[in-house]
Design a protein around this motif. Structure first.
Motif, PDB file in Angstrom:
ATOM      1  N   LYS A   1     -10.880   2.123  -1.989  1.00 30.31           N
ATOM      2  CA  LYS A   1      -9.891   1.528  -2.647  1.00 30.31           C
ATOM      3  C   LYS A   1      -8.879   2.368  -3.040  1.00 30.31           C
ATOM      4  O   LYS A   1      -9.177   3.420  -3.578  1.00 30.31           O
ATOM      5  CB  LYS A   1     -10.310   0.635  -3.789  1.00 30.31           C
TER       6      LYS A   1
ATOM      7  N   LEU B   1      -8.966  -8.345  -3.320  1.00 25.04           N
ATOM      8  CA  LEU B   1      -8.905  -6.754  -3.762  1.00 25.04           C
ATOM      9  C   LEU B   1      -9.836  -6.456  -4.753  1.00 25.04           C
ATOM     10  O   LEU B   1     -10.165  -5.324  -5.130  1.00 25.04           O
ATOM     11  CB  LEU B   1      -7.554  -6.560  -4.272  1.00 25.04           C
ATOM     12  N   THR B   2     -10.488  -7.386  -5.358  1.00 24.51           N
ATOM     13  CA  THR B   2     -11.651  -7.111  -6.096  1.00 24.51           C
ATOM     14  C   THR B   2     -12.862  -6.647  -5.336  1.00 24.51           C
ATOM     15  O   THR B   2     -12.974  -7.243  -4.054  1.00 24.51           O
ATOM     16  CB  THR B   2     -12.000  -8.370  -7.168  1.00 24.51           C
TER      17      THR B   2
ATOM     18  N   SER C   1      -2.422  -9.260  -0.230  1.00 24.56           N
ATOM     19  CA  SER C   1      -3.280 -10.197  -0.094  1.00 24.56           C
ATOM     20  C   SER C   1      -3.652 -10.933  -1.509  1.00 24.56           C
ATOM     21  O   SER C   1      -3.474 -10.573  -2.364  1.00 24.56           O
ATOM     22  CB  SER C   1      -4.533  -9.621   0.429  1.00 24.56           C
TER      23      SER C   1
ATOM     24  N   ASN D   1      -7.113   3.183  -5.582  1.00 26.15           N
ATOM     25  CA  ASN D   1      -6.786   2.924  -6.927  1.00 26.15           C
ATOM     26  C   ASN D   1      -6.952   4.104  -7.996  1.00 26.15           C
ATOM     27  O   ASN D   1      -7.300   3.946  -9.039  1.00 26.15           O
ATOM     28  CB  ASN D   1      -8.110   1.860  -7.407  1.00 26.15           C
TER      29      ASN D   1
ATOM     30  N   GLY E   1      -4.535  -0.845  -5.182  1.00 29.89           N
ATOM     31  CA  GLY E   1      -5.590  -1.768  -4.866  1.00 29.89           C
ATOM     32  C   GLY E   1      -5.816  -2.200  -3.560  1.00 29.89           C
ATOM     33  O   GLY E   1      -6.909  -2.790  -3.207  1.00 29.89           O
ATOM     34  N   ALA E   2      -5.067  -1.664  -2.561  1.00 29.59           N
ATOM     35  CA  ALA E   2      -5.216  -1.947  -1.076  1.00 29.59           C
ATOM     36  C   ALA E   2      -6.484  -1.171  -0.624  1.00 29.59           C
ATOM     37  O   ALA E   2      -6.976  -0.309  -1.352  1.00 29.59           O
ATOM     38  CB  ALA E   2      -4.071  -1.312  -0.262  1.00 29.59           C
ATOM     39  N   TRP E   3      -7.120  -1.862   0.434  1.00 31.71           N
ATOM     40  CA  TRP E   3      -8.346  -1.253   0.922  1.00 31.71           C
ATOM     41  C   TRP E   3      -8.069  -0.539   1.984  1.00 31.71           C
ATOM     42  O   TRP E   3      -7.090  -1.094   3.029  1.00 31.71           O
ATOM     43  CB  TRP E   3      -9.333  -2.405   1.187  1.00 31.71           C
TER      44      TRP E   3
ATOM     45  N   PHE F   1     -13.840  -8.899  -2.022  1.00 29.31           N
ATOM     46  CA  PHE F   1     -13.748  -8.468  -0.614  1.00 29.31           C
ATOM     47  C   PHE F   1     -15.186  -8.710   0.086  1.00 29.31           C
ATOM     48  O   PHE F   1     -15.107  -8.746   1.283  1.00 29.31           O
ATOM     49  CB  PHE F   1     -13.413  -6.933  -0.863  1.00 29.31           C
TER      50      PHE F   1
ATOM     51  N   TRP G   1       0.817  -1.195  -0.044  1.00 33.89           N
ATOM     52  CA  TRP G   1      -0.028   0.035   0.065  1.00 33.89           C
ATOM     53  C   TRP G   1       0.886   1.314  -0.028  1.00 33.89           C
ATOM     54  O   TRP G   1       1.966   1.034   0.331  1.00 33.89           O
ATOM     55  CB  TRP G   1      -0.878   0.122   1.055  1.00 33.89           C
TER      56      TRP G   1
ATOM     57  N   ASN H   1      -2.144  -4.891  -0.483  1.00 32.11           N
ATOM     58  CA  ASN H   1      -2.225  -5.835  -1.915  1.00 32.11           C
ATOM     59  C   ASN H   1      -1.149  -6.917  -1.948  1.00 32.11           C
ATOM     60  O   ASN H   1      -1.409  -7.526  -3.048  1.00 32.11           O
ATOM     61  CB  ASN H   1      -2.031  -4.629  -2.951  1.00 32.11           C
TER      62      ASN H   1
END
Ligand SMILES: *[C@@H]1O[C@H](CO)[C@@H](O)[C@H](O)[C@H]1NC(C)=O
Ligand SMILES: *[C@@H]1O[C@H](CO)[C@@H](O)[C@H](O)[C@H]1NC(C)=O
Length: 259
Positions: free
Chosen positions: A169, A100-101, A95, A171, A178-180, A105, A48, A93
């Motif tokens: 996200k 990450l989608t 993970s 993004n 792509g990290a949450w 998620f 991230w 990310n």
């Protein structure tokens, strides 16, 4: 007020069951313990990007300050929005890519006891966060609430309050990792208009993390989650925090693996 009666009956029925709620942190109020701290400048992270690098921060922005009944607009915030809720959990990310989608998620947060709004009832205000990814302040992508027990459903949470999170996200084009980024917190029951409980940011985060690191599965998909606790990214205390509820400044970095 008559239609409210069954609702209230449910609330008191729920409150008469002390065990599971106590067990899961219901009414737990751990006193905030100030600690010696410093906030470090951003550095390279793996999985991230520190939002502060490009002018973001680990606090979201809420459009209204919820001070009780009724919801009160806070004029200061329309011009200089400064109060919000801490972004206290990151799903890195590193993970499993499915997490990450959006769909993945959802599967994952269902496995740790969260779900979308009860019956489409949406009472929260949309919060915005700047993740330093070039998007500036963007509206939350997800608002999910915790089931006390998955089989009881989110409606229980809506009636009696509890844990929830908002998620964004990372993004934007400047840092599309792509990290949450999640802001987790615990509320009082709905008769108190979803005020955050004392220490509710720490409690909400800790309950989410506890659930995640215990291992989880949903619809046959199983996950293990590692946590790394980080100080020094967010200043502890209540400066800039909604409701002046202090938080300890710790951020949980989660890495979720599918097993
Ligand atoms: C994961 O995040 C790092 C930043 O820590 C970034 O360099 C990398 O490109 C990201 N990976 C993916 C798959 O987006
Ligand atoms: C960023 O992620 C959110 C949530 O998954 C999605 O709704 C949005 O369309 C994404 N933005 C871009 C530019 O891909």
């Amino acid at each position: 007020m008559l239609p409210a009666l069954p609702f209230l009956a449910l609330v008191s029925a729920a409150q008469a069951i002390p065990f599971p709620f106590k067990f899961l942190g219901w009414n737990t109020q751990i006193p905030f313990q100030p600690s010696v701290f410093s906030v470090y400048p951003p550095k390279d992270e793996s999985g991230w990007v520190d939002p502060r690098v490009l002018g973001g921060q680990f606090i979201d922005v809420s459009p209204l300050l919820r001070t009780g009944l009724p919801l009160t607009p806070n004029p200061a915030q329309f011009t200089t929005p400064r109060y919000g809720e801490p972004l206290n959990v990151i799903i890195s990310n590193l993970s499993d890519p499915f997490v990450l989608t959006d769909e993945g998620f959802r599967w994952y947060y269902k496995s740790i006891g969260f779900s979308e709004e009860c019956l489409g009832l949406h009472y929260g205000h949309v919060h915005k966060a700047d993740l330093g990814d070039g998007d500036g302040r963007k509206s939350e992508h997800i608002l999910a609430r915790q089931h006390y027990f998955p089989r009881w459903g989110t409606c229980w949470e809506t009636l009696i309050g509890g844990n929830h999170f908002r998620a964004w996200k990372q993004n934007g084009t400047d840092a599309s990792t792509g990290a949450w980024f999640l802001g987790a917190s615990k509320e009082q029951d709905s008769t108190r208009h979803h005020m955050i409980v004392p220490n509710g940011y720490n409690i909400g985060r800790d309950l989410l993390v506890q659930s995640a690191i215990s291992g989880s599965s949903w619809k046959g998909m199983s996950w293990v989650t590692d946590v790394e606790w980080r100080d020094g990214l967010l200043e502890p205390g209540f400066k800039g925090i909604n409701h002046a509820i202090a938080q300890d400044g710790r951020i949980a970095i989660l890495t979720v693996h599918r097993v």
